[in-house]
Design a protein around this motif. Structure first.
Motif, short mmCIF file in Angstrom:
data_model
loop_
_atom_site.label_atom_id
_atom_site.label_comp_id
_atom_site.label_asym_id
_atom_site.label_seq_id
_atom_site.Cartn_x
_atom_site.Cartn_y
_atom_site.Cartn_z
N ALA A 229 56.32 41.20 41.36
CA ALA A 229 56.59 40.19 40.23
C ALA A 229 56.12 41.00 38.92
O ALA A 229 56.85 40.64 38.06
CB ALA A 229 55.68 39.07 40.48
N LYS A 230 55.17 41.85 38.71
CA LYS A 230 54.62 42.32 37.30
C LYS A 230 55.70 43.13 36.86
O LYS A 230 55.79 43.59 36.01
CB LYS A 230 53.34 42.87 37.77
CG LYS A 230 52.13 41.92 37.87
CD LYS A 230 50.86 42.56 37.98
CE LYS A 230 49.71 41.61 37.27
NZ LYS A 230 48.47 42.37 37.12
N LYS A 231 56.12 44.22 38.16
CA LYS A 231 57.35 45.20 37.79
C LYS A 231 58.35 44.40 36.84
O LYS A 231 59.07 44.93 36.10
CB LYS A 231 57.79 45.75 38.83
CG LYS A 231 56.96 47.25 39.00
CD LYS A 231 57.33 47.84 40.49
CE LYS A 231 56.41 48.77 40.96
NZ LYS A 231 56.64 48.93 42.30
N SER A 232 58.69 43.28 37.40
CA SER A 232 59.86 42.30 36.77
C SER A 232 59.44 41.71 35.73
O SER A 232 60.35 40.98 35.10
CB SER A 232 60.43 41.75 38.01
OG SER A 232 59.72 40.69 38.34
N GLY A 233 58.19 41.97 35.09
CA GLY A 233 57.74 41.25 33.80
C GLY A 233 57.43 39.82 33.99
O GLY A 233 57.24 39.20 32.85
N LEU A 234 57.13 39.13 35.11
CA LEU A 234 56.55 38.04 35.06
C LEU A 234 55.32 37.69 34.50
O LEU A 234 54.54 38.49 34.57
CB LEU A 234 56.60 37.44 36.54
CG LEU A 234 57.99 36.99 37.22
CD1 LEU A 234 57.73 36.39 38.68
CD2 LEU A 234 58.75 36.18 36.38
N PRO A 235 55.04 36.62 33.78
CA PRO A 235 53.75 36.54 33.11
C PRO A 235 52.67 36.05 33.92
O PRO A 235 52.12 34.90 33.74
CB PRO A 235 54.09 35.21 32.10
CG PRO A 235 55.09 34.53 32.65
CD PRO A 235 56.01 35.45 33.32
N VAL A 236 52.28 37.09 34.99
CA VAL A 236 51.07 36.72 35.92
C VAL A 236 50.15 37.53 35.87
O VAL A 236 50.03 38.63 35.59
CB VAL A 236 51.67 36.52 37.22
CG1 VAL A 236 53.06 35.13 37.62
CG2 VAL A 236 52.41 37.72 37.72
N THR A 237 48.85 36.99 36.22
CA THR A 237 47.71 37.82 36.41
C THR A 237 47.03 37.66 37.64
O THR A 237 47.32 36.50 38.08
CB THR A 237 46.61 37.73 35.07
OG1 THR A 237 46.74 36.25 34.94
CG2 THR A 237 47.33 38.34 33.92
N ALA A 238 45.84 38.43 37.99
CA ALA A 238 45.34 38.23 39.39
C ALA A 238 44.05 38.53 39.28
O ALA A 238 43.77 39.70 38.63
CB ALA A 238 46.23 38.80 40.38
N GLU A 239 43.09 37.91 40.27
CA GLU A 239 41.72 38.08 40.11
C GLU A 239 41.57 38.40 41.83
O GLU A 239 42.22 37.72 42.68
CB GLU A 239 40.98 36.97 39.79
CG GLU A 239 40.69 36.04 40.79
CD GLU A 239 39.95 34.82 40.24
OE1 GLU A 239 40.03 34.57 39.12
OE2 GLU A 239 39.47 34.00 40.98
N THR A 240 40.51 39.17 41.91
CA THR A 240 39.74 38.98 43.27
C THR A 240 38.40 38.86 43.21
O THR A 240 37.71 38.69 41.90
CB THR A 240 40.14 40.28 44.17
OG1 THR A 240 39.65 40.11 45.48
CG2 THR A 240 39.22 41.69 43.73
N ALA A 241 37.55 38.78 44.02
CA ALA A 241 36.03 38.58 44.10
C ALA A 241 35.20 39.70 44.84
O ALA A 241 35.97 40.37 45.67
CB ALA A 241 35.63 37.29 44.60
N PRO A 242 33.96 40.06 44.41
CA PRO A 242 33.63 41.23 45.27
C PRO A 242 33.63 41.01 46.63
O PRO A 242 33.74 42.41 47.28
CB PRO A 242 32.02 41.22 44.63
CG PRO A 242 32.13 40.62 43.36
CD PRO A 242 33.38 39.55 43.55
N HIS A 243 33.53 40.16 47.39
CA HIS A 243 33.33 40.13 49.00
C HIS A 243 34.64 40.82 49.54
O HIS A 243 34.95 40.97 50.39
CB HIS A 243 32.88 38.67 49.37
CG HIS A 243 33.47 37.48 48.76
ND1 HIS A 243 32.81 37.21 47.59
CD2 HIS A 243 34.56 36.71 48.97
CE1 HIS A 243 33.65 36.12 47.14
NE2 HIS A 243 34.38 35.64 47.98
N TYR A 244 35.85 40.55 48.59
CA TYR A 244 37.23 40.92 49.41
C TYR A 244 37.41 42.44 48.99
O TYR A 244 38.32 42.77 49.72
CB TYR A 244 38.20 40.12 48.48
CG TYR A 244 38.31 38.51 48.72
CD1 TYR A 244 38.32 38.08 50.18
CD2 TYR A 244 38.21 37.67 47.82
CE1 TYR A 244 37.89 36.63 50.36
CE2 TYR A 244 37.94 36.43 47.64
CZ TYR A 244 37.94 35.97 48.99
OH TYR A 244 37.70 34.64 49.41
#
Ligand SMILES: [Zn+2]
Length: 418
Positions: A229-244
């Motif tokens: 999705a990011k490659k196609s330029g969609l305005p998205v961001t993502a997080e993870t948390a330390p346990h993952y």
């Protein structure tokens, strides 16, 4: 009030430098960044030799439990844990009681936080009224609430989310995203079942053009979807948390302190999360700080509440697992814990350039210790990392030029007088 932080290792992702240097702070603003080793006169001196000087950490995902569940955590204890963890700005999720879905609830929380230790608490409003999944909450009202965030961006809330739940009705989600787009609000998506809802929400982003941030990403399959999705330029961001990126499902063994939502995943997923942090598919590290009382956790695994604490341990675990191992550079880690979260929020933070607000953490990354919940300032002792050996201790946390963690009680009082 003049504060001088002398001769530490300045890690500033915005200018991409890691260099020995000092900061002069006056009236809450960084006025000089010096690299000549000189010690300057000031009202208060911090000797940062051998320590990191970083922009204050920013957490986009915490649960402070107030109002409604103060026996688990409250704004004071949560903000105390944040300051101890090196955090200067945190964003609280709306699954409180009452739910954060009206301007009044936003104002009440903001008022409580302003009476506190100085940690900048920003509210995330609910997507639907009472998080019931049916009817849109009052976004316009919440946006116009006067809060500490209003002073930074002109808006009362920093986003909307149904965290803890997923908005399952696609029509409701589309309506919410269209409205959020009009108000320039980011939608924080709690995607469960993860890959299915990531797929759905990416489709809805394409349809609506709304900015969307994926909370607590934990699975290889969803990472691959977000990468495309990011490659196609969609305005998205993502997080993870330390346990993952630290623990996998083979370590759970019925321990309620390793029960959270989404759950710990396979070794392959853990590896994929670390790779996604490295290549930027996962933009940031948040805590998903979810404190619980013993009575909700000391139960058989099936009955125990979901969630683990994070504010007291997040930098330490991330530094130990990602920088000590060579997966991320110091710049990349601080980028993911301060500079990029600031950019997602649209606030002028996350850097140590002259002229910026003095939100700073001084961290001793050589200090090694074992994680013990009795050291936590959070009321929640439900850590997934009990007994883990980590590096990194926050020596000072400074917000708008005021020392809110570290030094002596007296140092903090001197600040308050100025
Ligand atoms: Zn959460």
């Amino acid at each position: 009030m003049k504060l001088f932080i002398g001769n530490g290792l300045i890690v500033d992702p915005l200018r991409s430098y890691v260099a020995s240097g000092s900061l002069m702070i006056e009236d809450g603003i960084i006025t000089e960044v010096l690299f000549d080793g000189e010690e300057k006169e000031a009202d208060f001196l911090i000797d940062a030799r051998g320590k990191w000087i970083v922009p204050g950490l920013i957490d986009l995902h915490v649960h402070l439990r107030e109002p409604g569940f103060e026996y688990k955590e409250d704004i004071d204890s949560g903000c105390a844990a944040a300051a101890k963890g090196g955090y200067t700005t945190i964003c609280c999720m709306p699954n409180t009681s009452p739910v954060i879905d009206t301007p009044d609830t936003v104002s009440d929380i903001d008022k409580r936080a302003r009476e506190g230790n100085g940690v900048q608490l920003l509210c995330i409003g609910a997507i639907t009224k009472d998080q019931a999944g049916n009817e849109m909450a009052d976004y316009k009202g919440m946006v116009s609430a006067q809060t500490v965030f209003t002073g930074m961006t002109g808006r009362g809330i920093c986003g909307i989310s149904e965290d803890g739940k997923t908005v399952m009705d696609e029509k409701v989600m589309i309506e919410a995203m269209n409205e959020a787009k009009k108000l320039r609000l980011t939608v924080f998506s709690h995607a469960e079942p993860e890959a299915d809802i990531v797929r759905r929400d990416l489709k809805l982003v394409e349809q609506t053009g709304c900015r969307l941030h994926f909370c607590h990403i934990s699975k290889k399959e969803s990472i691959e979807l977000i990468r495309e999705a990011k490659k196609s330029g969609l305005p998205v961001t993502a997080e993870t948390a330390p346990h993952y990126f630290t623990l996998d499902d083979s370590l759970v063994n019925g321990d309620p302190n390793k029960k959270m939502n989404p759950p710990l995943r396979t070794k392959e997923d853990v590896k994929a999360v670390a790779e996604a942090l490295k290549d930027g598919t996962i933009d940031i590290i948040a805590t998903d700080h979810a404190p619980h009382h013993e009575r909700d956790k000391k139960l058989p695994f099936e009955d125990a509440a979901n969630g683990v604490t994070g504010l007291d341990t997040s930098f330490q675990v991330s530094y130990t697992m990602l920088v000590k191992t060579g997966i991320l550079t110091p710049i990349e880690l601080i980028y993911k814990m301060s500079t990029k979260p600031a950019e997602i929020l649209g606030i002028d933070r996350g850097s140590l350039l002259a002229g910026k607000a003095a939100d700073i953490a001084v961290i001793d990354v050589e200090k090694q210790y074992e994680i013990n919940p009795s050291d936590f300032l959070s009321k929640g002792k439900n850590s997934a990392f009990i007994g883990m050996n980590v590096f990194g201790e926050t020596e000072y946390t400074i917000i708008n030029g005021n020392i809110v963690w570290g030094g002596t009680e007296n140092d903090r009082q001197i600040d308050e007088k100025n």
